[in-house]
Design a protein around this motif. Sequence first.
Motif, PDB file in Angstrom:
ATOM      1  N   ASP A 160       0.835  -1.213   0.000  1.00 32.24           N
ATOM      2  CA  ASP A 160       0.000   0.000   0.000  1.00 32.24           C
ATOM      3  C   ASP A 160       0.867   1.260   0.000  1.00 32.24           C
ATOM      4  N   ILE A 161       1.975   1.206   0.746  1.00 32.43           N
ATOM      5  CA  ILE A 161       2.890   2.358   0.800  1.00 32.43           C
ATOM      6  C   ILE A 161       3.502   2.605  -0.576  1.00 32.43           C
ATOM      7  N   ILE A 162       3.929   1.523  -1.231  1.00 34.52           N
ATOM      8  CA  ILE A 162       4.531   1.651  -2.563  1.00 34.52           C
ATOM      9  C   ILE A 162       3.511   2.176  -3.573  1.00 34.52           C
ATOM     10  N   ASN A 163       2.251   1.809  -3.415  1.00 35.60           N
ATOM     11  CA  ASN A 163       1.213   2.342  -4.305  1.00 35.60           C
ATOM     12  C   ASN A 163       1.111   3.858  -4.190  1.00 35.60           C
ATOM     13  N   PRO A 172       8.051   4.645 -13.037  1.00 32.09           N
ATOM     14  CA  PRO A 172       8.248   3.282 -12.547  1.00 32.09           C
ATOM     15  C   PRO A 172       8.932   3.268 -11.182  1.00 32.09           C
ATOM     16  N   VAL A 173       8.458   2.380 -10.301  1.00 29.82           N
ATOM     17  CA  VAL A 173       8.986   2.268  -8.942  1.00 29.82           C
ATOM     18  C   VAL A 173       9.235   0.789  -8.638  1.00 29.82           C
ATOM     19  N   ILE A 174      10.375   0.501  -8.009  1.00 29.40           N
ATOM     20  CA  ILE A 174      10.666  -0.864  -7.556  1.00 29.40           C
ATOM     21  C   ILE A 174      11.125  -0.799  -6.106  1.00 29.40           C
ATOM     22  N   LEU A 175      10.572  -1.679  -5.291  1.00 29.49           N
ATOM     23  CA  LEU A 175      11.000  -1.809  -3.895  1.00 29.49           C
ATOM     24  C   LEU A 175      11.715  -3.142  -3.719  1.00 29.49           C
ATOM     25  N   LYS A 176      12.886  -3.100  -3.104  1.00 29.47           N
ATOM     26  CA  LYS A 176      13.641  -4.312  -2.769  1.00 29.47           C
ATOM     27  C   LYS A 176      13.879  -4.307  -1.266  1.00 29.47           C
ATOM     28  N   LEU A 177      13.284  -5.292  -0.556  1.00 30.63           N
ATOM     29  CA  LEU A 177      13.456  -5.419   0.889  1.00 30.63           C
ATOM     30  C   LEU A 177      14.150  -6.731   1.207  1.00 30.63           C
ATOM     31  N   ASN A 178      15.055  -6.685   2.166  1.00 38.23           N
ATOM     32  CA  ASN A 178      15.721  -7.895   2.636  1.00 38.23           C
ATOM     33  C   ASN A 178      14.996  -8.501   3.831  1.00 38.23           C
ATOM     34  N   TYR A 179      14.291  -7.660   4.590  1.00 36.57           N
ATOM     35  CA  TYR A 179      13.454  -8.164   5.671  1.00 36.57           C
ATOM     36  C   TYR A 179      12.288  -7.209   5.884  1.00 36.57           C
ATOM     37  N   ILE A 184       8.855  -5.604  -4.977  1.00 38.23           N
ATOM     38  CA  ILE A 184       7.592  -5.140  -5.556  1.00 38.23           C
ATOM     39  C   ILE A 184       7.899  -4.294  -6.788  1.00 38.23           C
ATOM     40  N   PHE A 185       7.298  -4.648  -7.912  1.00 39.97           N
ATOM     41  CA  PHE A 185       7.501  -3.920  -9.167  1.00 39.97           C
ATOM     42  C   PHE A 185       6.243  -3.124  -9.507  1.00 39.97           C
ATOM     43  N   LYS A 186       6.411  -1.842  -9.767  1.00 34.57           N
ATOM     44  CA  LYS A 186       5.323  -0.992 -10.273  1.00 34.57           C
ATOM     45  C   LYS A 186       5.791  -0.433 -11.610  1.00 34.57           C
ATOM     46  N   ILE A 187       5.816  -1.315 -12.613  1.00 35.47           N
ATOM     47  CA  ILE A 187       6.352  -0.932 -13.931  1.00 35.47           C
ATOM     48  C   ILE A 187       5.415  -1.356 -15.064  1.00 35.47           C
ATOM     49  N   ASP A 188       4.181  -1.709 -14.725  1.00 43.33           N
ATOM     50  CA  ASP A 188       3.256  -2.215 -15.739  1.00 43.33           C
ATOM     51  C   ASP A 188       2.884  -1.168 -16.780  1.00 43.33           C
ATOM     52  N   GLU A 265      11.742   9.789   0.461  1.00 40.87           N
ATOM     53  CA  GLU A 265      12.213   9.901   1.853  1.00 40.87           C
ATOM     54  C   GLU A 265      11.107   9.540   2.843  1.00 40.87           C
ATOM     55  N   ILE A 266       9.905  10.062   2.601  1.00 42.90           N
ATOM     56  CA  ILE A 266       8.775   9.770   3.498  1.00 42.90           C
ATOM     57  C   ILE A 266       8.465   8.273   3.480  1.00 42.90           C
ATOM     58  N   ALA A 267       8.472   7.683   2.270  1.00 43.48           N
ATOM     59  CA  ALA A 267       8.174   6.255   2.149  1.00 43.48           C
ATOM     60  C   ALA A 267       9.228   5.417   2.859  1.00 43.48           C
ATOM     61  N   ALA A 268      10.510   5.776   2.700  1.00 45.25           N
ATOM     62  CA  ALA A 268      11.593   5.027   3.335  1.00 45.25           C
ATOM     63  C   ALA A 268      11.484   5.103   4.856  1.00 45.25           C
ATOM     64  N   THR A 269      11.149   6.286   5.367  1.00 43.93           N
ATOM     65  CA  THR A 269      10.993   6.455   6.819  1.00 43.93           C
ATOM     66  C   THR A 269       9.798   5.652   7.341  1.00 43.93           C
ATOM     67  N   THR A 270       8.696   5.685   6.590  1.00 37.43           N
ATOM     68  CA  THR A 270       7.498   4.939   6.994  1.00 37.43           C
ATOM     69  C   THR A 270       7.783   3.442   7.034  1.00 37.43           C
ATOM     70  N   MET A 271       8.485   2.953   6.004  1.00 38.04           N
ATOM     71  CA  MET A 271       8.827   1.525   5.965  1.00 38.04           C
ATOM     72  C   MET A 271       9.798   1.155   7.080  1.00 38.04           C
ATOM     73  N   ALA A 272      10.713   2.055   7.387  1.00 40.26           N
ATOM     74  CA  ALA A 272      11.672   1.793   8.467  1.00 40.26           C
ATOM     75  C   ALA A 272      10.941   1.579   9.789  1.00 40.26           C
ATOM     76  N   VAL A 273       9.897   2.398  10.031  1.00 49.24           N
ATOM     77  CA  VAL A 273       9.101   2.235  11.261  1.00 49.24           C
ATOM     78  C   VAL A 273       8.400   0.883  11.264  1.00 49.24           C
ATOM     79  N   GLU A 274       7.859   0.493  10.113  1.00 54.20           N
ATOM     80  CA  GLU A 274       7.168  -0.792  10.006  1.00 54.20           C
ATOM     81  C   GLU A 274       8.141  -1.953  10.224  1.00 54.20           C
ATOM     82  N   ILE A 275       9.335  -1.850   9.643  1.00 51.60           N
ATOM     83  CA  ILE A 275      10.351  -2.902   9.811  1.00 51.60           C
ATOM     84  C   ILE A 275      10.793  -2.978  11.264  1.00 51.60           C
ATOM     85  N   LEU A 276      10.956  -1.808  11.900  1.00 50.80           N
ATOM     86  CA  LEU A 276      11.354  -1.786  13.315  1.00 50.80           C
ATOM     87  C   LEU A 276      10.316  -2.505  14.171  1.00 50.80           C
TER      88      LEU A 276
END
Length: 548
Positions: A160-163, A172-179, A184-188, A265-276
């Motif tokens: 949802d965040i990547i959307n 085009p947006v791609i997210l690569k997470l290790n944990y 996630i590919f948004k390149i359609d 930056e906002i998305a990366a920070t939001t995901m960091a909180v979720e990962i934490l």
Amino acid sequence: MARQNGVTIEDILKMDCMKNCKLIAGYSGIKNVVSRVNIMADPDILNWVSEGEFLLTTAHALTADVEFQKKFILSCSQKKLSGLGIKIYPYLEKLDDEVIELAENLSFPIIELYYLTPFSEIMTPIFKEIFNKQTILLQRLEKVHEDMMNIMLKGGSIEDIINVVYENVKNPVILKLNYPEKTIFKIDMLEENIREKIKKNFDEFYLKSKEKISEKRFYETVEKISGKNITRMVMPIVVKEMVYGHIFSWAVITPLGGFDLSVLEIAATTMAVEILKLLSLRESENVHKIEFVEDLCSTDEKRLARAISNLSIYNFKEDDFYCYLIIKIRRNYKKFDFNFISDSVYLLNLLEDILHKNNINGIVVGKKDQIDILLCFKKDENFRKKINFFKDEVLDIFNKKIFIEYMVGFGRCYKGVENIKASFKEAQKAIKAIDILKERNVVFYENLGIYKLLCSDEIADELKDFYKTTIEALEDYDRKKSTEFVKTLKAYFECNGNLKKMSEVLYTHYNTILYRLQRIKQITGLDVEKENDRISLHLALKIKDIIK
């Protein structure tokens, strides 16, 4: 790039205040962003300008010296000014062709200003336009932040965040997470051939930029894709000073600017909180797993009883078959990849995925420099086959995903909860044997042979006594006299007593080998020609490795 928003040179050229002005050089730089406007009274102003400024001046301030003008244009470009507005007339007829050519090569816009238009009539409307645009962008960013916070508060997903990112950057947006491990590919929206090239460019970041993967910094580069120069932004996702993944975007459809950078930056920070949050949950689960496994391996009846009462939580039963294995992580990493992940979380996740995907029941427990795994099998399962399959999958992780030094020790498979501690002790002895053998990094206790006895703590004192009465004197002699009798004795067994082969291995004359063997006999009182003495010497060498 400058973390600023504003208007482009192209936007400024369309404004009423510029209707009698014209772009005379640096057309390819018209997308440069103007964050503020400044006036040059003298050339020293370049000591105080900021990136993104649009500088206004007259040709009088530049003099008629062509070399000086070229040097000035070059300095403006190096300072990353967005462009230059010059009143050429009445001070000069025109700028020299060399100056125009330099600005073209630098993609640095030069606008010839109408000589009767006051600077104030240019600055004021541009400042107003910048302010209006920045206000709008701030409102848009506030909306982005609000959308992402709502996703988190409502228990939404990382998808949802990547959307939200995709909807705002419109590229085009791609997210690569290790944990948690996911891509996630948004390149359609792209044509198939462009999609494949974007994917290839994404893969190359991890293949060709390995030194960048673990760096906690934003990257903006220009990539060659389908013969075009395309801006790429890469934003790291940082948690506890470790990089857990990246968000990528390419300026394929629209240019990427300060607003897009802020969205990433906002998305990366939001995901960091979720990962934490996920890391905290895993850490709590791991503490309970450690306590459960230690209770199962305890000789204390109360602790074992407590563990048995919790068997159903992990789908274990008292009469199931259990195999304990230990993965020991060495700290002298061969590559940097493992530094991606704090406290081995990535590795724990990969191991649990193996269990889940292959329908193997078990639990994975993270400890300091070590991971313990307890596998559970029903009586009708082919546990030997599954254990070997699991072993192969684990080796694939270390050989293809996490390139670090490791040791894996397997205990035997036993029926009944009360025998788990036996498998645990065997796994410990297997790990200990790996340090001694040094020729392999995976050992099954049942395949240890004589090392099953030699690694037993119960006979540790007897082993030391045996070593002292056999080859300790030989080691002392080597140390004092700088000889190589222990090395020669070891080569004797490695070469199966073949003296000719020994001389080749040791680069020593055949007669020297005979002399050394004779001296070994004199020092130790043991003769390699006698069977019992030969067994004692061979065993003593193995015990030496254990003791040392």
